[in-house]
Design a protein around this motif. Structure first.
Motif, PDB file in Angstrom:
ATOM      1  N   ARG A 280      -7.667  -7.419  -6.861  1.00  0.00           N
ATOM      2  CA  ARG A 280      -8.936  -7.174  -6.178  1.00  0.00           C
ATOM      3  C   ARG A 280     -10.136  -7.509  -7.059  1.00  0.00           C
ATOM      4  NH1 ARG A 280      -7.912  -2.473  -5.389  1.00  0.00           N
ATOM      5  NH2 ARG A 280      -9.266  -1.381  -6.842  1.00  0.00           N
TER       6      ARG A 280
ATOM      7  N   LYS B  94      -5.488  -1.506  -1.367  1.00  0.00           N
ATOM      8  CA  LYS B  94      -6.227  -0.344  -1.859  1.00  0.00           C
ATOM      9  C   LYS B  94      -6.723   0.532  -0.707  1.00  0.00           C
ATOM     10  CE  LYS B  94      -8.940   2.231  -4.477  1.00  0.00           C
ATOM     11  NZ  LYS B  94      -8.392   3.303  -5.344  1.00  0.00           N
TER      12      LYS B  94
ATOM     13  N   ARG C 195      -0.794   0.334  -8.237  1.00  0.00           N
ATOM     14  CA  ARG C 195      -2.227   0.612  -8.212  1.00  0.00           C
ATOM     15  C   ARG C 195      -2.970  -0.342  -9.165  1.00  0.00           C
ATOM     16  NH1 ARG C 195      -5.055   5.189  -6.190  1.00  0.00           N
ATOM     17  NH2 ARG C 195      -4.353   5.258  -4.034  1.00  0.00           N
TER      18      ARG C 195
ATOM     19  N   SER D 257       0.828  -1.211   0.000  1.00  0.00           N
ATOM     20  CA  SER D 257       0.000   0.000   0.000  1.00  0.00           C
ATOM     21  C   SER D 257       0.860   1.258   0.000  1.00  0.00           C
ATOM     22  CB  SER D 257      -0.924  -0.012   1.218  1.00  0.00           C
ATOM     23  OG  SER D 257      -0.174   0.027   2.425  1.00  0.00           O
TER      24      SER D 257
ATOM     25  N   SER E 265      -3.775   2.234   1.147  1.00  0.00           N
ATOM     26  CA  SER E 265      -3.139   3.271   0.337  1.00  0.00           C
ATOM     27  C   SER E 265      -3.945   4.568   0.368  1.00  0.00           C
ATOM     28  CB  SER E 265      -2.969   2.793  -1.109  1.00  0.00           C
ATOM     29  OG  SER E 265      -4.226   2.620  -1.749  1.00  0.00           O
ATOM     30  N   GLU E 266      -5.268   4.456   0.413  1.00  0.00           N
ATOM     31  CA  GLU E 266      -6.101   5.650   0.513  1.00  0.00           C
ATOM     32  C   GLU E 266      -5.953   6.309   1.886  1.00  0.00           C
ATOM     33  OE1 GLU E 266      -9.991   4.293  -0.432  1.00  0.00           O
ATOM     34  OE2 GLU E 266      -9.638   4.325  -2.610  1.00  0.00           O
TER      35      GLU E 266
ATOM     36  N   LEU F  93      -2.818  -4.006  -7.755  1.00  0.00           N
ATOM     37  CA  LEU F  93      -3.774  -4.226  -6.673  1.00  0.00           C
ATOM     38  C   LEU F  93      -5.207  -4.256  -7.191  1.00  0.00           C
ATOM     39  CD1 LEU F  93      -2.262  -1.960  -3.848  1.00  0.00           C
ATOM     40  CD2 LEU F  93      -2.220  -4.453  -3.986  1.00  0.00           C
ATOM     41  N   SER F  94      -5.494  -3.410  -8.168  1.00  0.00           N
ATOM     42  CA  SER F  94      -6.840  -3.407  -8.767  1.00  0.00           C
ATOM     43  C   SER F  94      -7.115  -4.720  -9.479  1.00  0.00           C
ATOM     44  CB  SER F  94      -6.975  -2.234  -9.739  1.00  0.00           C
ATOM     45  OG  SER F  94      -6.853  -0.995  -9.076  1.00  0.00           O
TER      46      SER F  94
END
Length: 251
Positions: free
Chosen positions: A107, A143, A100, A82, A146-147, A103-104
């Motif tokens: 996910r 995700k 990014r 992250s 990381s946010e 991970l997307s």
């Protein structure tokens, strides 16, 4: 006037979307006219068969172990990733975009798909189910965290850099303490979700109480099915309560 017209357009689109969805899903409340058949079916569930309770409890513990281990490994692996997927801590833009997207991608693949792939490779049992939950949780936890990292206060990080701390040291020790309560909250939420996921993975041979429930349904052993369902309900309620308690204490 323009605002009201826009609202009417939104309502009209919503009605159209509901109508199309009902047509595509064959939504028809008149089908409940055969509700008596369901009552007759449910009557076969009682009395419950408590002779198999010890084995059911053992499978329940296996389900809890699968969910916990898959969630924990997802957190341990997703946490460092992250930092590479956050704008303010990634070493460069290419690194940020790569992680990014990675991970997307992870996910976006449901646990059951991971489970089907791993079961054909590793065979039946809880181990492939744990890996399936882990892989999906890596993407989700990476995700979410990381946010949180991007929303963290940059002041402590800049202060540590000003006194000569390395970039990764400043990121770790200035950001992680800020976000840790929310990280724990997200972990327990994912643990709750993993409980339900492990039940579904049991239907495809992942072990645990989910597989026992599937086997009892397949063999028409409804007196055991009712006890399986009761144990699952109690387990989910207890885990939900534990997760809510921990989240209220850490946030």
């Amino acid at each position: 006037m323009w605002f009201k017209k826009r609202n009417l357009l939104i309502y009209a689109l919503l009605v159209v979307a509901i109508f199309i969805s009902m047509r595509l899903t064959e939504f028809d409340l008149t089908k409940f006219r055969d509700f008596r058949n369901m009552i007759d079916f449910l009557s076969q569930w009682f009395p419950m068969d408590f002779t198999r309770l010890p084995g059911m409890l053992e499978d329940t513990l296996a389900t809890l172990a699968m969910a916990f281990l898959g969630s924990f490994l997802g957190l341990i692996i997703g946490l460092p990733l992250s930092f590479l997927a956050a704008r303010n801590t990634a070493h460069s833009k290419p690194v940020f975009h790569f992680f990014r997207v990675a991970l997307s991608f992870v996910r976006s693949v449901p646990e059951i798909v991971f489970g089907l792939i791993l079961l054909t490779t590793l065979g039946l049992g809880p181990f492939p189910a744990v890996l399936a939950i882990t892989f999906h949780n890596i993407g989700v936890m990476g995700k979410l965290i990381s946010e949180l990292i991007e929303a963290a206060d940059t002041g402590p990080q800049e202060a540590m850099k000003a006194v000569g701390a390395k970039r990764w040291v400043a990121s770790l020790f200035s950001i992680l303490p800020q976000i840790w309560p929310n990280v724990l909250s997200n972990f327990f939420y994912r643990f709750e979700v993993a409980i339900r996921t492990s039940l579904i993975l049991g239907f495809i041979g992942g072990g645990g109480i989910g597989q026992r429930l599937f086997n009892d349904f397949s063999t028409f052993n409804y007196s055991s099915v009712s006890l399986d369902v009761l144990i699952i309900m109690v387990m989910v309620i207890l885990v939900d309560s534990l997760g809510s308690f921990v989240r209220n204490r850490v946030i």
